[in-house]
Design a protein around this motif. Sequence first.
Motif, PDB file in Angstrom:
ATOM      1  N   MET A 124       6.540  -1.695  -9.958  1.00  0.00           N
ATOM      2  CA  MET A 124       6.161  -3.143  -8.807  1.00  0.00           C
ATOM      3  C   MET A 124       5.387  -1.907  -7.763  1.00  0.00           C
ATOM      4  N   ASN A 125       4.443  -2.866  -7.568  1.00  0.00           N
ATOM      5  CA  ASN A 125       3.437  -1.390  -6.684  1.00  0.00           C
ATOM      6  C   ASN A 125       3.266  -2.284  -5.317  1.00  0.00           C
ATOM      7  N   THR A 126       4.500  -1.445  -4.639  1.00  0.00           N
ATOM      8  CA  THR A 126       5.134  -2.018  -2.965  1.00  0.00           C
ATOM      9  C   THR A 126       4.106  -1.406  -1.959  1.00  0.00           C
ATOM     10  N   LYS A 127       3.344  -0.027  -2.779  1.00  0.00           N
ATOM     11  CA  LYS A 127       2.650   0.972  -1.241  1.00  0.00           C
ATOM     12  C   LYS A 127       1.710   0.219  -0.677  1.00  0.00           C
ATOM     13  N   TYR A 128       1.564   0.308   0.686  1.00  0.00           N
ATOM     14  CA  TYR A 128       0.413  -0.185   1.282  1.00  0.00           C
ATOM     15  C   TYR A 128      -1.007  -0.129   0.545  1.00  0.00           C
ATOM     16  N   ILE A 129      -0.882   0.889  -0.236  1.00  0.00           N
ATOM     17  CA  ILE A 129      -2.757   1.450  -1.145  1.00  0.00           C
ATOM     18  C   ILE A 129      -2.744   0.119  -1.591  1.00  0.00           C
ATOM     19  N   ASP A 130      -1.585   0.273  -2.137  1.00  0.00           N
ATOM     20  CA  ASP A 130      -1.739  -1.386  -3.411  1.00  0.00           C
ATOM     21  C   ASP A 130      -2.195  -2.106  -3.258  1.00  0.00           C
ATOM     22  N   LEU A 131      -1.286  -2.644  -2.258  1.00  0.00           N
ATOM     23  CA  LEU A 131      -1.977  -3.926  -1.295  1.00  0.00           C
ATOM     24  C   LEU A 131      -3.652  -3.834  -0.822  1.00  0.00           C
ATOM     25  N   ILE A 132      -3.682  -3.413  -0.135  1.00  0.00           N
ATOM     26  CA  ILE A 132      -5.579  -3.018  -0.274  1.00  0.00           C
ATOM     27  C   ILE A 132      -5.974  -3.100  -1.445  1.00  0.00           C
ATOM     28  N   ASN A 188       0.410   5.709   1.364  1.00  0.00           N
ATOM     29  CA  ASN A 188       1.472   5.786   0.814  1.00  0.00           C
ATOM     30  C   ASN A 188       3.153   4.853   0.819  1.00  0.00           C
ATOM     31  N   HIS A 189       3.839   4.450   1.800  1.00  0.00           N
ATOM     32  CA  HIS A 189       3.933   4.175   2.035  1.00  0.00           C
ATOM     33  C   HIS A 189       4.583   2.514   1.737  1.00  0.00           C
ATOM     34  N   LYS A 190       5.637   1.920   1.568  1.00  0.00           N
ATOM     35  CA  LYS A 190       6.015   0.207   1.591  1.00  0.00           C
ATOM     36  C   LYS A 190       5.613  -0.227   2.936  1.00  0.00           C
ATOM     37  N   TYR A 191       5.633  -1.812   2.664  1.00  0.00           N
ATOM     38  CA  TYR A 191       4.715  -2.120   3.599  1.00  0.00           C
ATOM     39  C   TYR A 191       5.717  -3.153   3.596  1.00  0.00           C
ATOM     40  N   GLU A 192       5.268  -4.395   4.766  1.00  0.00           N
ATOM     41  CA  GLU A 192       6.218  -5.714   5.729  1.00  0.00           C
ATOM     42  C   GLU A 192       5.299  -6.301   6.571  1.00  0.00           C
ATOM     43  N   ARG A 193       5.463  -7.801   6.081  1.00  0.00           N
ATOM     44  CA  ARG A 193       4.659  -8.119   6.911  1.00  0.00           C
ATOM     45  C   ARG A 193       5.494  -8.074   9.037  1.00  0.00           C
ATOM     46  N   VAL A 194       4.356  -8.270   9.699  1.00  0.00           N
ATOM     47  CA  VAL A 194       4.429  -7.877  10.865  1.00  0.00           C
ATOM     48  C   VAL A 194       3.760  -8.816  12.226  1.00  0.00           C
ATOM     49  N   LEU A 195       4.354  -8.983  13.028  1.00  0.00           N
ATOM     50  CA  LEU A 195       2.945  -8.808  14.358  1.00  0.00           C
ATOM     51  C   LEU A 195       2.908  -8.552  15.296  1.00  0.00           C
ATOM     52  N   LEU A 196       1.675  -7.727  15.840  1.00  0.00           N
ATOM     53  CA  LEU A 196       1.706  -6.660  17.059  1.00  0.00           C
ATOM     54  C   LEU A 196       1.338  -7.282  18.807  1.00  0.00           C
ATOM     55  N   GLY A 197       2.026  -6.573  19.466  1.00  0.00           N
ATOM     56  CA  GLY A 197       2.405  -7.193  20.812  1.00  0.00           C
ATOM     57  C   GLY A 197       1.791  -5.546  21.417  1.00  0.00           C
ATOM     58  N   GLY A 198       1.223  -6.672  22.668  1.00  0.00           N
ATOM     59  CA  GLY A 198       0.914  -5.181  23.329  1.00  0.00           C
ATOM     60  C   GLY A 198       1.559  -5.177  24.452  1.00  0.00           C
ATOM     61  N   GLN A 200      -7.373  -9.763   8.289  1.00  0.00           N
ATOM     62  CA  GLN A 200      -8.083 -10.906   7.208  1.00  0.00           C
ATOM     63  C   GLN A 200      -6.941 -10.994   6.302  1.00  0.00           C
ATOM     64  N   HIS A 201      -6.005 -10.423   5.920  1.00  0.00           N
ATOM     65  CA  HIS A 201      -5.245 -11.710   5.359  1.00  0.00           C
ATOM     66  C   HIS A 201      -4.502 -12.729   5.454  1.00  0.00           C
ATOM     67  N   ILE A 202      -5.055 -13.572   6.407  1.00  0.00           N
ATOM     68  CA  ILE A 202      -5.196 -14.451   6.322  1.00  0.00           C
ATOM     69  C   ILE A 202      -3.470 -15.615   7.056  1.00  0.00           C
ATOM     70  N   ASN A 203      -2.564 -14.890   6.755  1.00  0.00           N
ATOM     71  CA  ASN A 203      -1.608 -15.474   5.988  1.00  0.00           C
ATOM     72  C   ASN A 203      -0.446 -14.630   6.903  1.00  0.00           C
ATOM     73  N   GLY A 204      -0.721 -13.209   7.227  1.00  0.00           N
ATOM     74  CA  GLY A 204      -0.230 -12.468   7.981  1.00  0.00           C
ATOM     75  C   GLY A 204      -0.462 -11.119   8.512  1.00  0.00           C
ATOM     76  N   ILE A 205       0.334 -10.302   9.251  1.00  0.00           N
ATOM     77  CA  ILE A 205      -0.567  -9.111   8.929  1.00  0.00           C
ATOM     78  C   ILE A 205       0.956  -7.709   8.220  1.00  0.00           C
ATOM     79  N   TYR A 206       0.329  -7.155   7.880  1.00  0.00           N
ATOM     80  CA  TYR A 206       0.945  -6.615   7.125  1.00  0.00           C
ATOM     81  C   TYR A 206       0.475  -5.149   7.593  1.00  0.00           C
ATOM     82  N   LEU A 207       1.701  -4.437   7.620  1.00  0.00           N
ATOM     83  CA  LEU A 207       1.382  -2.944   7.661  1.00  0.00           C
ATOM     84  C   LEU A 207       2.481  -1.417   6.793  1.00  0.00           C
ATOM     85  N   PRO A 208       2.492  -0.652   6.948  1.00  0.00           N
ATOM     86  CA  PRO A 208       3.117   0.555   6.526  1.00  0.00           C
ATOM     87  C   PRO A 208       4.806   0.080   7.356  1.00  0.00           C
TER      88      PRO A 208
END
Length: 465
Positions: A1-9, A363-373, A386-394
């Motif tokens: 199963m491809n779960t790395k961030y680079i795989d998502l992109i 090359n790390h796994k990713y998760e859905r997050v929110l970004l705060g200042g 760009q993913h519309i339904n959320g932000i995904y980051l390592p």
Amino acid sequence: MNTKYIDLIEQTFDFPQEEFNIENNKLIWHDINLMELAAKYGAPLKFTYLPKISENINKAKGWFQNSIDKHNYKGKYYYSYCTKSSHFKHVLNEALKNDIHIETSSAFDIDIVNKLKLEGKIKNSTYVICNGFKRDQYIKNIGDLINSGHKKCIPIIDNYEELPLLQKETSEKLLVGIRIASEEEPKFEFYTSRLGIGYKNIVTFYEREIAYNEQVDLKMLHFFINTGIKDNAYYWNELMKCLNVYINLKRVCPTLDSLNIGGGFPIKNSLAFDYDYAYMIDEIINQISKACAEAKVDVPNIFTEFGSFTVGESGAAIYEILYQKKQNDRERWNMINSSFITTLPDSWAINKRFIMLPINKWNHKYERVLLGGLTCDSDDYYNSEQHINGIYLPIYEKEKPLYIGFFNTGAYQETIGGFGGLQHCLIPHPKHLILDRDEDGNLTTTIFKEQQKSSELLSILGYNS
């Protein structure tokens, strides 16, 4: 199963892309290793990559020339830079290397023009198109520029009172334009733009105020709509109405020889961005050619005033994720070491989207997050991605810091954010770098502005007096 961030992109987008690539699980932008940049200069960090400015200018000039040649178009094309997008000297210096013209918006713009003229960056052959609602100092500065011998200064008449005010400031021959008050898109809160003169009133205004005025020649008709240049019914309808005005005006005004179609080219705001610039330019040239041929009038020279397109894609910012706050079972807040309100004001003010990508850990796994200042304002967050339904980051790891980049931020953010001034919650403005290439293509880096210090902010607030 491809779960790395680079795989998502790679599964979501066509990637790598022209400006983005991955080497050793780190993001490369225009062949620049951004992690090396962050390691050397720290984060938060803003930077401007000057070669991208020249690249975009010459792309547009090439597209227009190709269409002019294809349609045997008899008019010329003039690329103008809309200075309000970024007034910085390094931006103007780079843009003006490419035989372009400029558009101004206020009195202080003319002071910049005078500085650049003294340095030989702007010449008397450079068109200076003066837009905006003009009063007092702006009118005086335009008059002074014309009196100094700059014959190619073209004030664009925005309202009925501006012409007599300009004539009071100079006895020299005036070349002027008239701005059309375009009808806004149906979803707008108002029907007609506050800028310019109504479609139906332009010919009568010319006949009343300019036709027999020996001091004034009408050279340009100016057309701009807020939505920008888009391939939709609204844009083409407004362009045709503008062409009808040009044709009617040309029949009674032999000095009219130019049509300014303003700005509005979009810039890349997603890895899925798709806009056919060449097609849009070709269709604009085609529509103007056909309309003028049918009416049996000469085609106009074409001016554009590209601001964001010129400078937007040259800018970027890097932030470090300081901490992750898990507020409930579903929401993970990644807190950046700066503020969106102060450094990317368009992201919260008008929900503008920028390309956002991690700088490292691809090359790390990713998760859905929110970004705060960092500010205590509830609006200081970024959730338009760009993913519309959320932000995904390592995934966040406290011992292995994650860095993220926002790209194509070069237009408006510094001026709207109040560069060098007070910042919301006194969060300092980041260090700003200028990136360039030498004659051998090697990257050069200059610190334009260090991160704001407490003493600077206290001085503005009156505490150091």
